[in-house]
Design an enzyme around this catalytic site. Sequence first.
Site, PDB file in Angstrom:
ATOM      1  N   SER A 191       0.834  -1.199   0.000  1.00 41.65           N
ATOM      2  CA  SER A 191       0.000   0.000   0.000  1.00 41.65           C
ATOM      3  C   SER A 191       0.874   1.257   0.000  1.00 41.65           C
ATOM      4  O   SER A 191       1.644   1.473  -0.932  1.00 41.65           O
ATOM      5  CB  SER A 191      -0.957  -0.040   1.187  1.00 41.65           C
ATOM      6  OG  SER A 191      -1.987   0.904   1.060  1.00 41.65           O
ATOM      7  N   ASP A 349     -10.201  -3.401  -5.032  1.00 39.60           N
ATOM      8  CA  ASP A 349      -9.299  -2.468  -4.366  1.00 39.60           C
ATOM      9  C   ASP A 349      -9.297  -1.173  -5.167  1.00 39.60           C
ATOM     10  O   ASP A 349      -9.099  -1.197  -6.394  1.00 39.60           O
ATOM     11  CB  ASP A 349      -7.896  -3.077  -4.320  1.00 39.60           C
ATOM     12  CG  ASP A 349      -6.857  -2.185  -3.652  1.00 39.60           C
ATOM     13  OD1 ASP A 349      -7.226  -1.111  -3.132  1.00 39.60           O
ATOM     14  OD2 ASP A 349      -5.681  -2.573  -3.655  1.00 39.60           O
ATOM     15  N   HIS A 379      -8.146  -5.045  -0.791  1.00 37.65           N
ATOM     16  CA  HIS A 379      -7.009  -4.291  -0.288  1.00 37.65           C
ATOM     17  C   HIS A 379      -6.625  -4.730   1.131  1.00 37.65           C
ATOM     18  O   HIS A 379      -7.474  -4.921   1.996  1.00 37.65           O
ATOM     19  CB  HIS A 379      -7.296  -2.791  -0.272  1.00 37.65           C
ATOM     20  CG  HIS A 379      -6.084  -1.982   0.065  1.00 37.65           C
ATOM     21  ND1 HIS A 379      -5.120  -1.671  -0.869  1.00 37.65           N
ATOM     22  CD2 HIS A 379      -5.637  -1.460   1.245  1.00 37.65           C
ATOM     23  CE1 HIS A 379      -4.154  -0.993  -0.284  1.00 37.65           C
ATOM     24  NE2 HIS A 379      -4.426  -0.856   0.999  1.00 37.65           N
TER      25      HIS A 379
END
Length: 409
Positions: A191, A349, A379
């Site tokens: 991320s 996501d 995610h």
Amino acid sequence: MKSNSKIAFLFVMIGAYYVYLPIPGEIEQKWKLMITDSFFRSLSHLADLSELLGLKDYMGVMMFITVAEKVVPVTDKRVWVTEEVFDGVDMVVYQPGQQGGAWELRRAVIYLHGGGWCLGSSRMEPYDLLARKMVVELNAVVISVEYRLAPAHPFPVPFEDVYRGVRYFLQGRVLARYSVDPDRIAVSGDSAGGNLAAAVAQKLQQEPDQQVALKAQALLYPVLQALDLNTPSYQQNQDMPILPRTLMVRFWSEYFTSDKTLFRAMMTNSHNSAQSAHLLKFVNWSSYLPESFRGTYRYSAPEAPAVSGGLDLSRTFQAIMDPRASPLLAADRSLRFLPKAYILTCEYDVLRDDGVMYATRLSRAGVNVTHRHYGNGFHGALMFTVWPADFQIAHRMTDDYVSWLRENL
């Protein structure tokens, strides 16, 4: 008794209504994901209320996630753990215990945690477990970076912390101290950590005096650009669990400034200006997304607002356009000599298209890219390996990721 039963039934119905989300059928363990996400949503609602009442800012309340997950990294029979400081940056260093010879050179993975630049820590249990797994299965040294967080330390502080720490580690004398092979070093992150990993990889290969080069970069559902927050994946997954669009936009805005004007502009995708026109070509998803990802969505370039609404573009927009914040905005010539890449993306996501577009651009620039897309992924999935939020897909993702490192590092 009947009255109590009715009240209990009412609470059950309200709870079920709150927990339930219309999650796509392809996602495994849907109810577990709904229950897990309900915790995050509850904390987010509490954070909104706290900020509204002037008690504590939003990210200050959300930091509970980081605190609740923190552990004390300790040495065990297979992994030796130390806490170090590299050029002023805190690190957690994981090394093999008694494996191999004393002078055996090993792989190294520099790992950067996620959390939207505002949350997270290398000392959270999922990251601690992942680091130990890499040490044992790869016979590797893992350097987990504890960079400072926004909004207290906005861009470029988190990047500069990471970059300074990485440069320190890549010195010959430091690598020798940890018995690291200078030809087998990777940078990786998930991320926001994937964002920092991509940015560091770009910056390192631009340094003429950098003698040790990275062999690989592994980016796990990375966030890579802030110019267009209305890509197909942002639209398709705006209400998906763990990272809804509103939260990702909040992370982006807080990374740059606590001025809520930017957040409001980003929410309507009207935060661009004439300054960014020449960069929009790098996030043109009609060019860089395969048709299967574009679906029924039709591309239209983000437009600059007629007025800035009080937003100080001179302070914030230069940061938004900076490749250190948005690695997808790097020019083609900056991509050509980057190390081989592993890019993991998830269908459900908001950041999916960032990773797909970067994989496309790297491939076109001649970089060796492995793009691993999970059609049933969401995610943050790779971090959910600890009971009760223990997901089967997390273990598959971890095994695939470690397997790639074993074969390519």
